[in-house]
Design an enzyme around this catalytic site. Structure first.
Site, PDB file in Angstrom:
ATOM      1  N   GLU A 131      -0.571  91.212  -0.328  1.00  0.00           N
ATOM      2  CA  GLU A 131      -2.022  91.051  -0.448  1.00  0.00           C
ATOM      3  C   GLU A 131      -2.703  92.350  -0.053  1.00  0.00           C
ATOM      4  O   GLU A 131      -2.385  92.950   0.975  1.00  0.00           O
ATOM      5  CB  GLU A 131      -2.512  89.910   0.458  1.00  0.00           C
ATOM      6  CG  GLU A 131      -4.003  89.693   0.420  1.00  0.00           C
ATOM      7  CD  GLU A 131      -4.484  89.115  -0.916  1.00  0.00           C
ATOM      8  OE1 GLU A 131      -5.648  89.377  -1.286  1.00  0.00           O
ATOM      9  OE2 GLU A 131      -3.686  88.410  -1.575  1.00  0.00           O
ATOM     10  N   LYS A 138      -6.342  94.103   0.892  1.00  0.00           N
ATOM     11  CA  LYS A 138      -7.707  93.842   1.344  1.00  0.00           C
ATOM     12  C   LYS A 138      -8.360  95.160   1.749  1.00  0.00           C
ATOM     13  O   LYS A 138      -7.695  96.055   2.276  1.00  0.00           O
ATOM     14  CB  LYS A 138      -7.716  92.886   2.552  1.00  0.00           C
ATOM     15  CG  LYS A 138      -7.379  91.442   2.214  1.00  0.00           C
ATOM     16  CD  LYS A 138      -8.507  90.793   1.427  1.00  0.00           C
ATOM     17  CE  LYS A 138      -8.206  89.341   1.110  1.00  0.00           C
ATOM     18  NZ  LYS A 138      -9.242  88.728   0.266  1.00  0.00           N
ATOM     19  N   CYS A 156       9.076  76.539  10.665  1.00  0.00           N
ATOM     20  CA  CYS A 156       8.402  75.247  10.475  1.00  0.00           C
ATOM     21  C   CYS A 156       6.977  75.453   9.959  1.00  0.00           C
ATOM     22  O   CYS A 156       6.812  75.930   8.866  1.00  0.00           O
ATOM     23  CB  CYS A 156       8.470  74.445  11.774  1.00  0.00           C
ATOM     24  SG  CYS A 156      10.191  74.048  12.252  1.00  0.00           S
ATOM     25  N   GLY A 200      18.752  30.826  31.658  1.00  0.00           N
ATOM     26  CA  GLY A 200      18.949  31.450  30.363  1.00  0.00           C
ATOM     27  C   GLY A 200      20.358  31.978  30.190  1.00  0.00           C
ATOM     28  O   GLY A 200      20.917  32.618  31.084  1.00  0.00           O
ATOM     29  N   PRO A 238      23.301  34.441  28.811  1.00  0.00           N
ATOM     30  CA  PRO A 238      23.291  35.901  28.658  1.00  0.00           C
ATOM     31  C   PRO A 238      22.835  36.287  27.250  1.00  0.00           C
ATOM     32  O   PRO A 238      23.282  35.709  26.265  1.00  0.00           O
ATOM     33  CB  PRO A 238      24.754  36.302  28.893  1.00  0.00           C
ATOM     34  CG  PRO A 238      25.557  35.062  28.688  1.00  0.00           C
ATOM     35  CD  PRO A 238      24.665  33.930  29.102  1.00  0.00           C
ATOM     36  N   THR A 282      15.055  39.176  31.035  1.00  0.00           N
ATOM     37  CA  THR A 282      14.331  40.307  31.617  1.00  0.00           C
ATOM     38  C   THR A 282      13.099  40.645  30.790  1.00  0.00           C
ATOM     39  O   THR A 282      12.052  41.017  31.344  1.00  0.00           O
ATOM     40  CB  THR A 282      15.256  41.531  31.743  1.00  0.00           C
ATOM     41  OG1 THR A 282      16.366  41.193  32.589  1.00  0.00           O
ATOM     42  CG2 THR A 282      14.519  42.716  32.336  1.00  0.00           C
TER      43      THR A 282
END
Length: 893
Positions: free
Chosen positions: A208, A210, A317, A592, A594, A599
């Site tokens: 470029e 300029k 990136c 309950g 297993p 939990t």
């Protein structure tokens, strides 16, 4: 997260997000007469408000009509075009609808969603933006990426980083054709130029030219660098020549009297340092790689000017010129996003690559930007099936659910049935969902004066949330609107509902006179367009399925392993237990099996206690037997967490409520823990606290007195019998061992507790591994674990999936040294499950926790009568793969 806050006002205390943009001139003719700057400023305010609402679940833009005309007028082509630019190729009327009312002009904004559209919604950006701040080269020009191009660009960069296994690809200088006589790279090596010299190459994708500005050189340089350097870096690199005529290719430079070389170098360095970078690879926080040179330009042998050349290398990136221009509503303020947060929202939490053991419940690519992936274990009910069971829509029928709660409420509050019948009279099809507090259901604080709430999902109406009070309450309307607002936001941003949505709050009293006053509060409400009505059964069921995700969704334990938040859904059995009235179930024993989620329920109940009783963290105590489970719960920061031993040795004057977990393994060696817990929770006789005790006699790990009350006097009991954790192979092993315990239980297990085995339901569908190896030496055991792990890691598993469990802690040092030497990986105990390491600990210390892969090393107990219980505890820790390795003995089962 946010860079700065907008001056736009978000109106408080409303049941929708309303952004007031102030006074704006409307109407095509009058807007054409405005000065250019005023038109631009008003357009930016409207675009900014629309962007924030699109990204935050939808809402409404409120415009004060500055032209004060009573007749209906159009918005103005420039404002409409500004809104069209936001949604790019999407249909305008799919996202925006307008209405003029009482001197205001309203723009109703639906939540952003990527689909369904004609194109693949998974390739569409997850959020709306005014500007991406990402530049790219197009032939010899620099262009700003629109949202769709930015999304594709970021996806490509992410894919490249993944293919490179997280490592940054090597950086290269821009490449040119060998036939080129003089490359920009060779020119870059020179140390002087002649004024008017013609460069031997033209502008291209990599070059470029300029000229220096004749006015404000500093401002011009900063602006040029902020666009061209990211554009080159985002592709294959390039060269920016400042001081060259782009037509003639003549070197002109900047006259020496107009610039200071040191200052010029400083401007370049400062401008590039302010560029924002985002990494998908592991190279952070690496900045843009560049080299700049300021070269003397001579005219007739005398220094005349300076040429600036910046060589930019390809960036691994993404490079931004600054923060993107994108907005959200947070904490009643309009806030802009940083580049990092923008990328995260832009890409979204796309459905993570879970194994085939899980089924997705929500299409993230077509949902609002805030939605998170929702999964259920294979074999469990889909959200559609759960909706049909919990909130069915029947043709020509208005269903009240749950019926037991409706009967209970009507018996408690005279006049409630008549009041609601009058409200429901116009509706003929839908569902009325009752709750003692919809606020608590949505994790808000309860209002004690509220008798109940009822959510109406009916055809030809928007959803209506009724809040019923017995008498006037100054906070009633605030409670009602906040609950309705929260429900609407969660249905969109958590439940994934993609249609237009508003939840209308309606405050009712059992006293008819009070209802007249409540209706006056609503007299100034905004009339929403008919497009917000639920038009048919299909739309009602779609909304109710979003409600299922809101009501049954919880943060999965997989979230920490995956590195992104993932939701699971409760089973109906779990949901019914959580939905219990805490004031009527202050003490409860939950038995309950297993893998039934004890939990998880304990954590959900703690959150509910906080909201029902307006508790602080230090008012609630969680107690378990082992330190790793205590640490796991303590890290949630929702309560105090202690071991049973610590509980018995300390005083807890401020504690009001107690949750006991894995209580079958408690002992009385330090005293009567149950009596102490009961004394603490019942110290306030007028309002006793909550004492819920979770246990599983099948996992009892000792033969001593547990301190639990006799099974027959546990008057308030509930059972969890749906096993959802384990693969089919592990489940079969568990069934066999549990049956062995039932047939020959240890003396300290009550016989009555074992009868629940007949009601157990094993969820099937997940394939796994059950392997037993016998007659292994210690060295052979270490080799087996190492070789098996290597094979599993090659299939995609990681160290965070593995637990190696021993019968006692005495052999931990030996196995730690040998496994560390053999595997050369991080190995640690169970005290911090968030670390990326293989867990090496004892079975007892790992009780209540879980891993995908479990190695049980020579499981044995001092008392053979509890070996079955011990094996149940060991096996139930494995979600999918279980390896039981025995030393120099035949398998005992």
């Amino acid at each position: 997260m946010e860079r700065n806050r907008s001056l736009l006002e978000v109106k408080p205390f409303h049941y929708d997000v309303i952004i007031n943009v102030g006074k704006v001139i409307l109407g095509e003719q009058k807007r054409n007469k405005l000065q250019k700057d005023q038109r631009y400023q008003e357009k930016v305010k409207v675009k900014q408000a629309a962007c924030a609402l699109l990204n935050s679940g939808g809402g409404m833009i409120e415009i004060e009509m500055a032209n004060e005309e009573e007749h209906s007028i159009e918005m103005g082509c420039d404002l409409e075009e500004a809104l069209r630019e936001l949604i790019e190729s999407r249909d305008f009327h799919s996202f925006f609808e307008t209405k003029q009312q009482s001197g205001y002009f309203y723009i109703f904004v639906k939540s952003w969603s990527s689909g369904p559209f004609s194109r693949d919604s998974s390739l569409m950006p997850r959020i709306c933006s005014l500007s991406s701040s990402l530049y790219y080269r197009s032939e010899t020009s620099v262009k700003l990426m629109n949202s769709e191009k930015a999304f594709r660009f970021l996806n490509e960069k992410k894919s490249n980083a993944t293919e490179m296994s997280g490592n940054c690809p090597p950086r290269k200088n821009p490449r040119y054709e060998d036939s080129e006589l003089d490359s920009p790279n060779k020119v870059f090596q020179r140390d002087r130029f002649e004024y008017g010299e013609i460069l031997p190459f033209p502008e291209s994708r990599y070059v470029e030219f300029k000229q220096f500005s004749t006015k404000n050189i500093e401002k011009y340089l900063k602006c040029t660098i902020s666009e061209y350097i990211p554009a080159f870096a985002n592709e294959k690199g390039g060269y920016l020549f400042i001081g060259v005529d782009d037509k003639s290719k003549e070197v002109l430079g900047c006259p020496k009297e107009n610039v200071n070389i040191d200052k010029l170098s400083g401007i370049i360095e400062e401008s590039i340092s302010k560029l924002h970078t985002y990494h998908f690879c592991d190279s952070r926080p690496m900045a843009v790689d560049y080299e700049s040179k300021i070269i003397n330009v001579f005219k007739n042998g005398i220094l005349h000017s300076f040429l600036c050349i910046i060589q930019v290398k390809a960036f691994c990136c993404a490079v931004f010129s600054g923060n993107p221009s994108s907005w959200i509503v947070k904490d009643n303020e309009v806030c802009s996003l940083t580049s990092e947060k923008w990328v995260q929202m832009m890409m979204g939490d796309t459905n993570p690559e879970l194994s085939e053991d899980f089924e997705s419940q929500l299409n993230i690519s077509e949902s609002s930007p805030s939605c998170r992936p929702v999964y259920t274990k294979k074999g469990l009910k889909h959200k559609k099936d759960l909706q049909q069971q919990l909130f069915p829509v029947k043709p020509g029928s208005l269903l009240l659910t749950p019926t037991s709660l409706w009967t209970e409420l009507c018996s408690e509050h005279e006049g409630l049935q008549e009041l609601m019948n009058n409200q429901l009279h116009p509706f003929f099809q839908g569902v009325l969902i009752l709750s003692r507090s919809w606020a608590v259901d949505l994790s808000l604080k309860e209002n004690k004066r509220v008798l109940c709430d009822a959510l109406l999902i009916a055809q030809n109406s928007p959803p209506i949330l009724y809040t019923i009070l017995g008498e006037q309450d100054a906070d009633g309307w605030f409670y009602c609107t906040k609950t309705a607002f929260t429900l609407k936001q969660k249905l969109v941003n958590m439940g994934g509902y993609t249609k237009r949505l508003i939840v209308i709050p309606k405050l009712l009293h059992l006293c008819p006179e009070s209802n007249v006053q409540s209706l006056r509060c609503l007299s100034s409400s905004i009339d929403y367009p008919k497009s917000y009505n639920l038009v048919d059964t299909c739309q009602m069921e779609a909304l109710l399925q979003s409600l299922v995700v809101v009501m049954l969704g919880f943060r999965s334990f997989l979230s920490d392993q995956l590195g992104c938040e993932v939701l699971n859904l409760l089973t109906l059995q779990q949901y019914e237990l959580i939905s219990k009235n805490l004031r009527k179930h202050r003490e409860l024993f939950i038995h309950g099996f297993p893998g039934t989620g004890k939990t998880i329920i304990a954590l959900k109940i703690i959150e509910k206690i906080r909201n029902v009783f307006h508790c602080e963290t230090n008012d609630i105590l969680y107690v378990c037997e082992n330190q790793p489970l205590r640490n796991f719960v303590g890290n949630k920061k929702i309560c105090r967490a202690e071991t049973r031993k610590k509980f018995m040795n300390d005083d807890y004057e401020n504690i009001q409520h107690i949750i006991m977990d894995e209580a079958q393994n408690f002992r009385t060696e330090d005293g009567d823990w149950y009596a102490k817990a009961k004394a603490i929770t019942q110290k306030n006789k007028n309002c006793p606290g909550i004492l819920w005790i979770f246990l599983d006699y099948f996992q009892t790990s000792h033969t001593e007195d547990s301190g639990l009350p006799n099974f027959l006097v546990q008057n308030s009991k509930e059972e969890l019998t749906k096993v959802v954790r384990n693969s089919d192979q592990v489940a079969k092993f568990l069934q066999k061992e549990i049956d062995r315990v039932r047939r020959k239980p240890p003396d300290n297990i009550p016989l009555g507790s074992l009868e629940m085995l007949h009601e157990v339901e094993w969820v099937q569908g997940v394939q796994g591994t059950l392997t037993t190896e016998t007659n292994l030496t210690l060295k052979g055991t270490v080799d087996y674990v190492a070789q098996t792990c290597k094979s599993l890691f090659e299939r995609g598993y990681s160290a965070k999936d593995v637990a190696v469990l021993l019968s006692t802690t005495k052999d931990l040092d030996f196995f730690y040294r040998k496994l560390r030497m053999k595997m050369r990986m991080l190995i640690g105990n169970a005290s911090n499950l968030q670390n990326d390491h293989i867990v090496l600990d004892s079975v007892r210390r790992f009780s209540g926790l879980e891993r995908t892969i479990v190695f049980g090393i020579h499981p044995h107990t001092a008392d053979p009568t509890i070996l079955g219980n011990f094996l149940v505890c060991l096996a139930s820790r494995a979600n999918k793969h279980l390896y039981i390795l025995w030393h120099n003995v035949q398998c005992p089962f």
